[in-house]
Design a protein around this motif. Sequence first.
Motif, PDB file in Angstrom:
ATOM      1  N   TRP A  30       0.829  -1.210   0.000  1.00  0.00           N
ATOM      2  CA  TRP A  30       0.000   0.000   0.000  1.00  0.00           C
ATOM      3  C   TRP A  30       0.860   1.256   0.000  1.00  0.00           C
ATOM      4  CZ3 TRP A  30      -4.540  -0.832  -1.585  1.00  0.00           C
ATOM      5  CH2 TRP A  30      -5.537   0.134  -1.478  1.00  0.00           C
ATOM      6  N   ALA A  31       0.523   2.200  -0.864  1.00  0.00           N
ATOM      7  CA  ALA A  31       1.252   3.467  -0.893  1.00  0.00           C
ATOM      8  C   ALA A  31       1.138   4.117   0.477  1.00  0.00           C
ATOM      9  CB  ALA A  31       0.654   4.383  -1.950  1.00  0.00           C
ATOM     10  N   GLU A  45      -8.556   2.771  13.737  1.00  0.00           N
ATOM     11  CA  GLU A  45      -7.676   3.173  12.638  1.00  0.00           C
ATOM     12  C   GLU A  45      -8.551   3.574  11.450  1.00  0.00           C
ATOM     13  OE1 GLU A  45      -4.153   0.750  11.860  1.00  0.00           O
ATOM     14  OE2 GLU A  45      -3.622   2.109  10.228  1.00  0.00           O
ATOM     15  N   PRO A  46      -8.853   4.894  11.330  1.00  0.00           N
ATOM     16  CA  PRO A  46      -9.824   5.346  10.322  1.00  0.00           C
ATOM     17  C   PRO A  46      -9.316   5.350   8.879  1.00  0.00           C
ATOM     18  CG  PRO A  46      -9.019   7.202  11.621  1.00  0.00           C
ATOM     19  CD  PRO A  46      -8.466   5.977  12.257  1.00  0.00           C
ATOM     20  N   PHE A  47      -7.982   5.212   8.686  1.00  0.00           N
ATOM     21  CA  PHE A  47      -7.410   5.131   7.322  1.00  0.00           C
ATOM     22  C   PHE A  47      -6.576   3.850   7.279  1.00  0.00           C
ATOM     23  CE2 PHE A  47      -7.653   9.624   8.560  1.00  0.00           C
ATOM     24  CZ  PHE A  47      -8.289  10.221   7.480  1.00  0.00           C
ATOM     25  N   ILE A  48      -7.216   2.713   7.158  1.00  0.00           N
ATOM     26  CA  ILE A  48      -6.490   1.459   7.421  1.00  0.00           C
ATOM     27  C   ILE A  48      -5.488   1.097   6.321  1.00  0.00           C
ATOM     28  CG2 ILE A  48      -8.304  -0.062   6.502  1.00  0.00           C
ATOM     29  CD1 ILE A  48      -6.129  -0.810   9.562  1.00  0.00           C
ATOM     30  N   GLY A  49      -5.782   1.396   5.059  1.00  0.00           N
ATOM     31  CA  GLY A  49      -4.847   1.052   3.977  1.00  0.00           C
ATOM     32  C   GLY A  49      -4.440  -0.409   4.076  1.00  0.00           C
ATOM     33  N   GLY A  50      -3.123  -0.680   4.002  1.00  0.00           N
ATOM     34  CA  GLY A  50      -2.626  -2.054   4.075  1.00  0.00           C
ATOM     35  C   GLY A  50      -2.591  -2.607   5.498  1.00  0.00           C
ATOM     36  N   GLY A  51      -2.858  -1.768   6.488  1.00  0.00           N
ATOM     37  CA  GLY A  51      -2.980  -2.264   7.863  1.00  0.00           C
ATOM     38  C   GLY A  51      -1.666  -2.632   8.538  1.00  0.00           C
ATOM     39  N   ILE A  67     -12.044   4.454   2.981  1.00  0.00           N
ATOM     40  CA  ILE A  67     -13.037   4.903   2.010  1.00  0.00           C
ATOM     41  C   ILE A  67     -12.967   4.083   0.723  1.00  0.00           C
ATOM     42  CG2 ILE A  67     -11.738   6.667   0.732  1.00  0.00           C
ATOM     43  CD1 ILE A  67     -14.236   8.516   1.430  1.00  0.00           C
ATOM     44  N   ASP A  70     -16.234   7.530   5.506  1.00  0.00           N
ATOM     45  CA  ASP A  70     -15.344   8.653   5.738  1.00  0.00           C
ATOM     46  C   ASP A  70     -14.738   8.555   7.149  1.00  0.00           C
ATOM     47  OD1 ASP A  70     -14.381  11.375   4.959  1.00  0.00           O
ATOM     48  OD2 ASP A  70     -15.473  11.887   6.789  1.00  0.00           O
ATOM     49  N   PRO A 106      -4.024  10.069   3.859  1.00  0.00           N
ATOM     50  CA  PRO A 106      -3.187  10.364   2.695  1.00  0.00           C
ATOM     51  C   PRO A 106      -2.301  11.564   3.030  1.00  0.00           C
ATOM     52  CG  PRO A 106      -5.420   9.924   2.005  1.00  0.00           C
ATOM     53  CD  PRO A 106      -5.438   9.983   3.504  1.00  0.00           C
ATOM     54  N   TYR A 162      -5.730   8.505  -3.846  1.00  0.00           N
ATOM     55  CA  TYR A 162      -5.935   7.069  -3.634  1.00  0.00           C
ATOM     56  C   TYR A 162      -7.270   6.624  -4.219  1.00  0.00           C
ATOM     57  CZ  TYR A 162      -2.187   7.069  -0.193  1.00  0.00           C
ATOM     58  OH  TYR A 162      -0.991   7.158   0.437  1.00  0.00           O
ATOM     59  N   PHE A 205      -7.916  13.544  -1.558  1.00  0.00           N
ATOM     60  CA  PHE A 205      -7.862  14.037  -0.176  1.00  0.00           C
ATOM     61  C   PHE A 205      -7.205  15.398  -0.261  1.00  0.00           C
ATOM     62  CE2 PHE A 205      -6.786  14.022   4.347  1.00  0.00           C
ATOM     63  CZ  PHE A 205      -7.861  13.339   4.906  1.00  0.00           C
ATOM     64  N   ARG A 242     -10.236  19.384   7.897  1.00  0.00           N
ATOM     65  CA  ARG A 242     -11.314  18.651   8.566  1.00  0.00           C
ATOM     66  C   ARG A 242     -10.717  17.614   9.519  1.00  0.00           C
ATOM     67  NH1 ARG A 242     -14.926  14.652   6.811  1.00  0.00           N
ATOM     68  NH2 ARG A 242     -13.833  14.291   4.847  1.00  0.00           N
TER      69      ARG A 242
HETATM   70  C1  LIG Z   1      -1.584   6.580   3.811  1.00  0.00           C
HETATM   71  S1  LIG Z   1      -2.870   5.440   3.429  1.00  0.00           S
HETATM   72  C2  LIG Z   1      -2.846   4.468   4.869  1.00  0.00           C
HETATM   73  C3  LIG Z   1      -1.653   3.549   4.881  1.00  0.00           C
HETATM   74  C4  LIG Z   1      -1.670   2.543   6.012  1.00  0.00           C
HETATM   75  N1  LIG Z   1      -1.348   3.168   7.278  1.00  0.00           N
HETATM   76  C5  LIG Z   1      -0.693   1.415   5.751  1.00  0.00           C
HETATM   77  O1  LIG Z   1       0.234   1.174   6.543  1.00  0.00           O
HETATM   78  O2  LIG Z   1      -0.837   0.760   4.708  1.00  0.00           O
HETATM   79  C6  LIG Z   1      -4.316   6.381   3.514  1.00  0.00           C
HETATM   80  C7  LIG Z   1      -5.652   5.649   3.307  1.00  0.00           C
HETATM   81  O3  LIG Z   1      -6.707   6.594   3.502  1.00  0.00           O
HETATM   82  C8  LIG Z   1      -7.817   6.238   2.677  1.00  0.00           C
HETATM   83  N2  LIG Z   1      -8.708   7.415   2.564  1.00  0.00           N
HETATM   84  C9  LIG Z   1      -8.635   8.473   1.720  1.00  0.00           C
HETATM   85  N3  LIG Z   1      -9.597   9.374   1.980  1.00  0.00           N
HETATM   86  C10 LIG Z   1     -10.311   8.887   3.028  1.00  0.00           C
HETATM   87  C11 LIG Z   1     -11.427   9.358   3.781  1.00  0.00           C
HETATM   88  N4  LIG Z   1     -12.011  10.539   3.509  1.00  0.00           N
HETATM   89  N5  LIG Z   1     -11.894   8.608   4.800  1.00  0.00           N
HETATM   90  C12 LIG Z   1     -11.323   7.412   5.093  1.00  0.00           C
HETATM   91  N6  LIG Z   1     -10.248   6.892   4.405  1.00  0.00           N
HETATM   92  C13 LIG Z   1      -9.746   7.630   3.402  1.00  0.00           C
HETATM   93  C14 LIG Z   1      -7.151   5.764   1.395  1.00  0.00           C
HETATM   94  O4  LIG Z   1      -8.026   4.905   0.686  1.00  0.00           O
HETATM   95  C15 LIG Z   1      -5.875   5.065   1.919  1.00  0.00           C
HETATM   96  O5  LIG Z   1      -6.071   3.679   2.054  1.00  0.00           O
END
Ligand SMILES: C[S@@+](CC[C@H](N)C(=O)[O-])C[C@H]1O[C@@H](n2cnc3c(N)ncnc32)[C@H](O)[C@@H]1O
Length: 277
Positions: free
Chosen positions: A12-13, A36-42, A58, A172, A191, A203, A208, A215
Motif C-alpha cells: 500500500w502506498a 484506525e480510520p485510514f487502514i490502507g494495508g494495515g 473509504i 469517511d 493520505p 488514492y 484528499f 477537517r
Molecule cells: C496513507 S494510506 C494508509 C496507509 C496505512 N497506514 C498502511 O500502513 O498501509 C491512507 C488511506 O486513507 C484512505 N482514505 C482516503 N480518503 C479517506 C477518507 N475521507 N476517509 C477514510 N479513508 C480515506 C485511502 O483509501 C488510503 O487507504
Amino acid sequence: MKKTNITPFVKWAGGKRQLLPQIRERMPREYNNYYEPFIGGGAVLFELLPQKAVINDINIALVNAYRQICNKPEAFVQEVNRLDAEIWEDGKKYYYFLRENYNDKLMQEELDVELAALFVFINKHCFNGLCRVNGKGLFNVPYNNSRKASIDANSIYAISSYLKNVRILDGDFEVACDKAAKGDFVFIDSPYAPLNPTSFESYTKEGFDIESHRRLAALYDELTERGCYCMLTNHNTQLINELYGNKGYRLDVVDVKRFINSDASNRVGKEVIICNY
Ligand SMILES: C[S@@+](CC[C@H](N)C(=O)[O-])C[C@H]1O[C@@H](n2cnc3c(N)ncnc32)[C@H](O)[C@@H]1O
C-alpha cells in the motif's frame, strides 16, 4: 492475540511498515479500543493486533477484501490461487484482462469474494503496489512483470481469525471515529499532505484535498477533547505544522525512505509523528 505469521495482504502506498519502531515507541501504555480510520494495508494494525479494534477506509474494494478474508478465507485463498495458476504466458495481457474484469465488477458494485481476489492479484502485479484510479474511479496502474504468488495462505487464515473481532467500516474517517471515547487510541495515517503539486495523493476518485486535511485536524482536536489518545503521521510540511503546531501536541520529526516515487533522487524524506499525550 499472539503474532504468528500475520503480514499485510496488500502493498500500500504510504504503508507504515518502516515507521513501526517509532510508532511502537510512542504508543500509549494502555488503552481501551483501537481505532484506525485510514487502514490502507494495515501495517500498524497487523503489528499491534489490538483485541478490540475498529478499522475503516473509504476505498470500498480494499474494505471488501478485508471483509471477504474475514468471512470467507477458504474461498478467497482458492480464488487467488486460481488466478495465480492461470496466468498466461503473456503475463501483461493476462494482467490487463483481469484489470478490466476487476473494473467492470467494481462499477457493478459486485462486492464479493471474486472481486477481493482480483483486487489482491492486481495489487501484487501492478507497478509499485500503487492504488491509483482515474476520474471515473477505474484502476489504471500498469503491470509490474511479476509472476510471484499473490498471497501466503497461512497468513490469510491467521488474518481471518484475527479480523473476526474487528469492526470493519467503509466510509469517511469522521464517521468512523464517531464513537471513539475517552481512553481509546486512534492511530491516524491519512493520505499525505502534498510535497509538491505533482506528488501522488489520489488514492480514490474522491482524493484528499487541503480541506480534508483541515477537517482531519478539527477531528484531531475534538478527539483530544474527548480524552482519546491520538497519534497522527504525515509529511513534515508547512500545512501540517500550521494545523498541528502550537496546540500543545508533541511533534516529532523522523527520517523515512520513500519507495513510491518516480524520482530516485527524492527517496529520503522527513515525516512527523504527532501525539496528543
Ligand atoms: C496513507 S494510506 C494508509 C496507509 C496505512 N497506514 C498502511 O500502513 O498501509 C491512507 C488511506 O486513507 C484512505 N482514505 C482516503 N480518503 C479517506 C477518507 N475521507 N476517509 C477514510 N479513508 C480515506 C485511502 O483509501 C488510503 O487507504
